[in-house]
Design an enzyme around this catalytic site. Structure first.
Site, short mmCIF file in Angstrom:
data_model
loop_
_atom_site.label_atom_id
_atom_site.label_comp_id
_atom_site.label_asym_id
_atom_site.label_seq_id
_atom_site.Cartn_x
_atom_site.Cartn_y
_atom_site.Cartn_z
N LYS A 192 0.89 -1.08 -0.18
CA LYS A 192 -0.09 -0.07 -0.03
C LYS A 192 1.04 1.24 -0.23
CE LYS A 192 -1.76 2.84 2.17
NZ LYS A 192 -1.67 4.57 1.87
N CYS A 194 13.75 10.10 7.37
CA CYS A 194 13.62 9.99 8.72
C CYS A 194 15.01 9.83 9.50
CB CYS A 194 13.13 8.31 8.95
SG CYS A 194 13.67 7.02 8.03
N GLU A 237 9.61 1.14 11.19
CA GLU A 237 10.45 2.37 10.89
C GLU A 237 9.79 3.54 10.93
OE1 GLU A 237 13.59 4.17 7.56
OE2 GLU A 237 13.40 1.83 7.77
N GLU A 247 10.03 16.13 15.18
CA GLU A 247 10.30 15.83 13.81
C GLU A 247 9.84 16.78 12.74
OE1 GLU A 247 11.51 11.86 11.20
OE2 GLU A 247 9.19 12.11 12.04
N GLY A 291 2.55 5.07 13.55
CA GLY A 291 3.12 3.76 13.63
C GLY A 291 2.51 3.13 15.24
N THR A 311 5.96 8.14 13.78
CA THR A 311 5.73 7.59 14.96
C THR A 311 4.09 7.67 15.67
OG1 THR A 311 7.83 8.06 15.75
CG2 THR A 311 6.27 7.54 17.56
#
Length: 499
Positions: free
Chosen positions: A195, A304, A270, A401, A253, A250
């Site tokens: 995907k 990243c 990751e 980030e 995730g 994150t």
């Protein structure tokens, strides 16, 4: 632009692909989404419409998972020898190599990244990973063991494919990261559903075409395009998916982890990073300065592992910061397909707004901008490469980030290496780091103390198919290369017999 939005610099093969109708690959069939809905693909360098791809829903995901399950358990893939699997993976590598320029152009167009990056990194990196993992297909072994239990016993283990694997790919390196995730899964004998990110689906679709041309049986590799909140979420929670690989933020995730608990599927993650770069006074500044600049400005900082927090010995701080700022000012900004471009746009208007939000917050919080800090023009999603000083851990531009070409630089005292290690580790992330010094004793001592999955010495953003890549803390679970990746896509079965 000409021909209905196809850029002038696009080669004939890439242009011909762009003119196609872009559907899902399910089994060996190219199918529209069952709803018939599509979604736009936008050129980040111009903001203009390029084409449409299928906007898939849960029923499309169900069909792809069913095809993958069929291929895993009943199709020829399930009976194929490891040697034959390896040969197919090698054929896919060769097909990508043969189509290198077309794929590089599509990747540069879709992501906005400079064409030189896609030629240098994405396509060779994809080929190298497939070739490396093709070799592993015949080397996935169990072991025998000596038992302590009484009696005459024979015990051994086998490694079996974990099963059907969902691979959710981010928008920054859609081709290479799709390949890096599926290569070990295919070597292990799994079947996969890819995907891609909704912003950058083109090279995943082209990859699906190459998979069929290479001769993979139906259902071994499936491609489903759509938005993460719908198609991605359906894959993450699907009860017939055995493992999931996710690369991205994150926050997302964590949502993937929760969704995966329904059937306790295995999860590889990751995730984000806020990678520290430490420059000691004895570093070779002629290489450290461009190395530091490349660590943050490569791919416009949309990596990243980007080196977004710079710590420099105060004796050379001004020289390093001005050197990096001068490097930034000298970068040629432009459309990704322009061979002269060194810094492309951000991937979308949403990402542009997000990065500018961090820049504006930094300005309000009192950070000082050595260079950059503004949008470039009003066509496409360009932002100036930015170097910031006088920041603090309380500032979002320093702490979070940003995922853009924004570097926060901080000096440290030469007699306070403990302090700089503490500052480098003072983050929820732990993906990547680099150290710049000629003192190998300091380099290896510091490398041991940095809490990151990968630490580079006198380089940054180093990747290789044999070199395990992954994060500590909230930067993820698992490793993406080397035999560690094979382990993620296999189950260990113990077998014991009384003789």
């Amino acid at each position: 632009m000409d021909d209905g939005g196809i850029p002038d610099r696009l080669g004939p093969k890439a242009a011909a692909f762009l003119r196609q109708t872009h559907r899902n690959l399910i089994g060996d069939q190219w199918l529209d989404s069952q709803s018939g809905e599509t979604m736009a693909v936008i050129d980040p360098g111009s903001g203009k419409l390029l084409t449409q791809v299928a906007n898939s829903g849960a029923t499309d995901v169900d069909a792809a998972v069913a095809a993958a399950r069929q291929a895993l358990e009943q199709g020829p893939w399930s009976r194929m020898t490891a040697s034959d699997r390896g040969r197919l993976i090698w054929k896919l590598a060769a097909a990508i190599g043969d189509g290198a320029e077309e794929l590089a152009q599509l990747e540069a167009l879709d992501t906005g990244r400079p064409i030189f990056e896609c030629r240098l990194v994405d396509v060779p990196g994809s080929v190298n990973m497939l070739e490396y993992m093709a070799g592993w297909a015949t080397k996935i072994n169990g072991e025998t063991m000596q038992l302590g239990a009484p009696g005459e016993l024979h015990a051994y283990t086998e490694r079996e494919p974990v099963g059907v694997v969902a691979v959710i790919v981010p928008w920054n390196y859609p081709l290479e990261l799709a390949v890096w995730r599926i290569a070990p899964a295919l070597a292990a004998g799994c079947t996969v559903i890819i995907k891609p990110a909704e912003q950058t689906s083109l090279t995943a679709i082209r990859l699906g075409q190459l998979v069929l041309e290479a001769g993979f049986p139906p259902g071994v590799v499936n491609i489903v395009t759509g938005v993460g909140e719908v198609a991605g979420a359906a894959l993450a929670s699907h009860m017939d998916v055995d493992a999931i690989s996710f690369t991205g933020s994150t926050e997302t995730g964590k949502a993937i982890v929760h969704a995966a608990t329904g059937n306790m599927k295995r999860v590889f993650l990751e995730l984000g990073g806020k990678s520290p770069v430490i420059v000691l006074a004895d570093a070779e500044l002629e290489s450290a300065i461009p190395g530091v600049a490349g660590a943050i400005f490569f791919s416009s900082g949309q990596v990243c592992t980007a080196g977004s927090r710079l710590f420099v010995d105060d004796r050379v701080f001004d020289r390093v910061v001005e050197g990096v700022a001068a490097y930034a000012r000298g970068l040629k900004v432009g459309h990704g397909l322009d061979p002269a471009t060194q810094l492309g746009p951000l991937v979308s208007d949403v990402q542009l707004e997000r990065v500018m939000g961090y820049i504006d917050a930094g300005r309000r919080d009192g950070a000082r901008f050595v260079t950059g800090g503004a949008r470039i023009g009003d066509e496409g999603y360009f932002i100036e490469p930015t170097v910031v000083v006088d920041t603090s851990p309380a500032m979002s531009i320093y702490r979070e980030e940003v995922f853009g070409p924004v570097l926060c630089a901080t000096p440290f005292k030469s007699d306070d290496l403990d302090g700089v290690v503490a500052a480098a580790n003072d983050t929820i992330y732990g993906l990547h780091a680099s150290l710049w010094t000629r003192n190998l004793r300091h380099a290896h001592q510091l490398a041991r103390r940095i809490k990151a999955g990968n630490v580079c010495i006198n380089t940054h953003n180093f990747f290789d198919p044999a070199f395990p890549m992954g994060g500590y803390k909230q930067s993820g679970w698992g490793r993406a290369a080397g035999f560690a990746a094979i382990e993620h896509y296999t189950e260990v079965k113990g077998i014991v017999a009384r003789l």
